[in-house]
Design an enzyme around this catalytic site. Structure first.
Site, PDB file in Angstrom:
ATOM      1  N   LYS A  80      26.537 -11.121  24.369  1.00 18.37           N
ATOM      2  CA  LYS A  80      26.284 -12.200  25.339  1.00 18.37           C
ATOM      3  C   LYS A  80      27.067 -11.964  26.631  1.00 18.37           C
ATOM      4  CE  LYS A  80      27.472 -15.619  22.573  1.00 18.37           C
ATOM      5  NZ  LYS A  80      27.825 -14.663  21.496  1.00 18.37           N
ATOM      6  N   CYS A 169      32.524 -31.374  19.070  1.00 22.02           N
ATOM      7  CA  CYS A 169      32.952 -30.001  18.775  1.00 22.02           C
ATOM      8  C   CYS A 169      34.409 -29.944  18.328  1.00 22.02           C
ATOM      9  CB  CYS A 169      32.716 -29.202  20.058  1.00 22.02           C
ATOM     10  SG  CYS A 169      33.213 -27.494  20.027  1.00 22.02           S
ATOM     11  N   MET A 170      35.320 -30.357  19.220  1.00 21.43           N
ATOM     12  CA  MET A 170      36.745 -30.162  18.947  1.00 21.43           C
ATOM     13  C   MET A 170      37.484 -31.440  18.585  1.00 21.43           C
ATOM     14  SD  MET A 170      36.543 -27.037  19.212  1.00 21.43           S
ATOM     15  CE  MET A 170      38.176 -26.870  18.511  1.00 21.43           C
ATOM     16  N   MET A 336      33.304 -25.168  13.208  1.00 25.49           N
ATOM     17  CA  MET A 336      32.491 -26.375  13.060  1.00 25.49           C
ATOM     18  C   MET A 336      32.190 -26.760  11.609  1.00 25.49           C
ATOM     19  SD  MET A 336      32.392 -27.628  15.908  1.00 25.49           S
ATOM     20  CE  MET A 336      33.822 -26.797  16.564  1.00 25.49           C
ATOM     21  N   GLY A 373      35.367 -23.835  20.501  1.00 21.20           N
ATOM     22  CA  GLY A 373      34.004 -23.382  20.717  1.00 21.20           C
ATOM     23  C   GLY A 373      33.745 -22.950  22.141  1.00 21.20           C
ATOM     24  N   GLN A 374      34.004 -23.863  23.069  1.00 23.17           N
ATOM     25  CA  GLN A 374      33.609 -23.619  24.456  1.00 23.17           C
ATOM     26  C   GLN A 374      34.758 -23.002  25.253  1.00 23.17           C
ATOM     27  OE1 GLN A 374      30.686 -26.904  25.857  1.00 23.17           O
ATOM     28  NE2 GLN A 374      32.173 -27.930  24.557  1.00 23.17           N
TER      29      GLN A 374
END
Ligand SMILES: Nc1nc2c(c(=O)[nH]1)N[C@H]1C(S)=C(S)[C@@H](COP(=O)(O)OP(=O)(O)OC[C@H]3O[C@@H](n4cnc5c(=O)[nH]c(N)nc54)[C@H](O)[C@@H]3O)O[C@H]1N2
Ligand SMILES: Nc1nc2c(c(=O)[nH]1)N[C@H]1C(S)=C(S)[C@@H](COP(=O)(O)OP(=O)(O)OC[C@H]3O[C@@H](n4cnc5c(=O)[nH]c(N)nc54)[C@H](O)[C@@H]3O)O[C@H]1N2
Ligand code: SF4
Ligand SMILES: [Mo]
Length: 750
Positions: A80, A169-170, A336, A373-374
């Site tokens: 990616k 998410c977090m 997750m 995650g981000q």
């Protein structure tokens, strides 16, 4: 020139093939043309935070390669990151503002669009009060962008209805860190990965979701072949290639396993009693308990009991526990599969418990490390305070002193900041559905695709006045917006991202924005001016001005970044806070000597002092075990999980711009075990109907032994088949994070 490009493309095709099997790659640096100018930056996608070099030629992005000087990835990238330059000029880039007229989105000038946004916000605030408007942001926005939104909404408009997708998410990880250690974010850092002798992966498909960290595990195993890797995951994933023991649990039933591991650790004498008596308290979640009471609580959690709950062999639980106990340096990592659960915070606590019991924390090679995650969930939203109960630099709206400190920096009366938290994400979208919130500003996220149980929320999003700042169009959210504002994309703006390991890294503006796209912070400043709040935003002439004001908020806090001005960040490969002065190297381990906040006087010989807690002691929690909110039953007999694949990112608005990635995994599917398929009459590549209490979806079947019989898995990347029509929006009562990971479904032949 032409030849080198072709060579380069050939090179990347081979690399893509390598990446498809879950291997990270080196970009071959010799094939680039001499006129390429390279800009040191950070990958746009995931929380690993890889350093990249963005190659620009004649004002156009031509390539991305790994930054060999960045210690996170040492030049490696996953597929990616490798194709990131193609996203910038992707076919769906939005080049002009759009406004809805006669139910159609049509092009408009910036002035017309912004006047409309300002008028609607003003009207609603005047008629219905500040809480009738809301902001929904992102762990992918820069810290500077989130900071400006925070200042505008909480400090000037006067609403705490400001949230962001890290809630999805977090939030459970934040809840875990705060309750256990008294302070958010990891104790150790990625440095520990190079020293660990055991890795414990819980609900993390590291190979696909954090590929370059996976690569570091591979490297560690190669350097030290006795390194053991244990995974708890209901599926086999590509990560299985390197693991030694797989506890393939029933989705939603792994809490008992963690308790059983703790019980074995204690019974077999693997605990660090000095560490426990120095640095640990015990609690049942309501009140303090003793170590003895905790042991009594654990009585029920025999390996046999956990085995029954989770559907895995009791011997494997004992094996995992013994490995954890015997190995001197252990790093646990989770994502997750742990957080997106109704017991997400509790499960986070239970992972920390194991490290506290054994003292495997705060020393090289041992950590309880939540993977983010981000790319900027930690930086912009957790540290920047982009959630409804937070203010910048780990402050809370509920604390008067915190409001006062921030009001002073924002130059507003303290009464501007409401003391009551606003609505968390799910409550916010619920309030939108009920018409209580009338105007919503969405930035750098795609909620009409990513929220759970979409059937419940889509109509509300259509009915409210929704402004969407986006780099690509159409997305599921931009499609139903009233105003769509073209946002400058990565590479076209400067700013800071903070990744998993407390590291803040600088990204330069290497390109002019495409079309009329503008920087998100600049759009928000424009809105602030149009709403009559210009005075406190006018001094923001650059990203650096915003960062400098933010640094003032961090001074003296646990996440002190005052030693990280742009001038320094531009030179180094990021800095890990606390970094209280420009000559401070940053901090690899918190709560121990070497952490500038470690209080030697109070610590009195203790190795670790958790200064977020009043007595410096972390907490081991006796949490009840709790299964999923929606267990399988006779009517909905199959457990449905959702998650990710390597080549796509979230709602695929970005990875969908890259033909190589689209070709690698072109369309939506459901993974079904061959035994289930046989029973239901499904065939590979045939169609199945997946039905939950909330919706149904026809999907291509991919026969696979990754899920166990009785479980199916849906990657959720594609807009044409929204997995989130099926998912459950029930959330963890502590973190308010929805249980995306597990619900009950039935599967039929379509
Ligand atoms: N390629 C790619 N990488 C990404 C992203 C992306 O979209 N694509 N997104 C980024 C973001 S924001 C995030 S949050 C991370 C997510 O990273 P991960 O959490 O690693 O990814 P997921 O596939 O969502 O889920 C991980 C695993 O949880 C397991 N799981 C499901 N139910 C349970 C359970 O009950 N118990 C346990 N123990 N495990 C369970 C699933 O089988 C799955 O393998 O990835 C980041 N990196
Ligand atoms: N079923 C299911 N649903 C999930 C999850 C799951 O595991 N299963 N995981 C959840 C998790 S962990 C997360 S983090 C969320 C993520 O969910 P989202 O945040 O909704 O997903 P993204 O596709 O990352 O959305 C980011 C959007 O920002 C746009 N964008 C990119 N760059 C910029 C920019 O610079 N400025 C602006 N204004 N826009 C930009 C992109 O085009 C994209 O549309 O999804 C959650 N939803
Ligand atoms: S591992 Fe994450 S940060 Fe690194 S290149 Fe891949 S997507 Fe980017
Ligand atoms: Mo995420």
């Amino acid at each position: 020139m032409a030849l080198t490009r072709r060579e380069f493309l050939k090179n990347s095709a081979a690399s893509a093939a390598a990446a498809a099997i879950g291997v990270s790659l080196f970009a071959n640096q010799s094939v680039f043309a001499s006129e390429t100018v390279w800009h040191k930056s950070v990958c746009r996608y995931c929380g690993v935070g890889c350093g990249v070099m963005l190659g620009v030629e004649g004002g156009k992005p031509v390539a991305v390669k790994g930054d060999t000087k960045n210690t996170i990835n040492k030049g490696l990238l996953c597929v990616k990151g490798f194709y990131l330059h193609k996203v910038i000029t992707g076919k769906d880039r939005l080049l002009k503002p759009l406004i809805r007229k006669n139910d159609k989105l049509v092009e408009a000038s910036w002035d017309e669009a912004m006047e409309l946004v300002a008028a609607k916000f003003k009207e609603s605030i005047e008629a219905n009060g500040p809480d009738s408007v809301a902001f929904y942001g992102s762990g992918q926005a820069e810290t500077e962008e989130t900071y400006v939104a925070n200042k505008l909404f909480k400090g000037h408009i006067g609403t705490n209805n400001m949230e962001g997708n890290p809630r999805l998410c977090m939030a459970s990880a934040v809840g875990g860190y705060l309750t256990t250690f008294g302070a958010d974010e990891p104790v150790g850092s990625y440095d520990d990965l190079d020293h660990a002798e055991m890795f414990f992966l819980i609900g993390s498909n590291t190979a696909e979701s954090h590929p370059v960290l996976y690569d570091r595990l591979v490297a560690r195993k190669k350097a030290n072949p006795s390194t053991k890797i244990v995974a708890i995951d209901p599926r086999k994933t590509p990560t299985n290639k390197i693991i030694d023991l797989h506890l393939q649990v029933k989705p939603g039933y792994d809490l008992a396993v963690m308790h059983a591991i703790a019980k074995v650790l204690i019974e077999e004498g693997y605990t660090d009693e000095k560490f426990i008596s120095d640095s640990v308290n015990f609690s049942n979640g309501k009140e303090p308990i003793t170590y003895e009471e905790y042991k009594t609580f654990l009585k029920k959690f025999t390996p046999e009991y956990a085995s029954e709950q989770a559907g895995i062999p009791a011997e494997d639980i004992v094996k995992a526990a013994k490995l954890f106990g015997q190995t001197s340096r252990v790093v646990s990592m989770w994502t997750m599969g742990v957080n997106q659960r109704i017991a997400g915070v509790w499960l986070n606590n239970l992972i920390h418990n194991l490290h506290l019991l054994t003292g495997k924390l705060g020393k090289p090679g041992s950590d309880s490390l939540s993977l983010t995650g981000q790319p900027n969930a930690c930086g912009g939203v957790r540290e920047g305070g982009g959630l409804c109960h937070l203010l910048p630099a780990h402050r809370k709206v509920a604390k008067e002193a915190h409001r006062q400190q921030i009001a002073d920096i924002w130059n507003v009366p303290v009464t501007n900041i409401q003391p009551k938290p606003g609505k968390h994400t799910m409550a916010m979208f619920d309030a939108i559905s009920k018409g209580e919130i009338k105007n919503l500003y969405v930035m750098c996220t795609n909620p009409a695709h990513s929220l759970p149980n979409l059937n419940k929320y889509l109509q509300g999003m259509k009915d409210c006045f929704m402004v969407v700042a986006e780099s690509f169009h159409p997305t599921e959210t931009s499609k139903i917006a009233d105003v769509v504002l073209p946002a400058a994309f990565w590479g076209e703006k400067e700013g800071v991202y903070g990744c998993t390991e407390r590291r803040s890294q600088y990204m330069p503006k290497a390109l002019k924005p495409q079309g009329e796209a503008r920087w998100d912070a600049d759009i928000l400043i424009d809105l602030a001016k149009r709403l009559g709040h210009g005075k406190n935003f006018e001094h923001f002439k650059s990203a650096e001005d915003i960062w400098n004001e933010y640094l003032k908020c961090t001074k003296g806090k646990d996440m002190d970044l005052t030693g990280a001005p742009y001038s320094r960040l531009k030179e180094v490969r990021g800095l890990r806070w606390p970094v209280p002065s420009v000559d401070h190297p940053g901090t690899t381990h918190r709560f121990v000597e070497g952490d500038p906040l470690f209080p030697k006087d109070k610590a009195e010989g203790r190795r670790m002092y958790f200064y977020g807690k009043p007595d410096g002691k972390a907490v081991i929690f006796a949490r009840p075990d709790k299964g999923p909110a929606e267990p399988v039953d006779a009517e909905y007999p199959i457990a449905m999980m959702t998650g990710r694949v390597l080549e796509h990112f979230h709602t695929s608005t970005m990875t969908g711009q890259v033909p190589q990635l689209v070709r690698a995994v072109p369309k939506p599917y459901v993974e079904v075990h061959p035994d289930d398929a046989k029973k239901i009459g499904l065939t590979d590549r045939g169609m199945a109907k997946v039905i939950t209490r909330r919706g149904e979806l026809e999907l291509m079947v991919k026969l696979s032994d990754r899920p166990l019989p009785g479980n199916v898995f849906l990657p959720w990347h594609w807009p044409e088949k929204l997995s989130n029509l099926l998912t459950n929006d029930v959330f963890d009562p502590g973190s308010k994070e929805p249980e995306y990971k597990v619900c009950a479904c039935k599967v039929e032949k379509a």
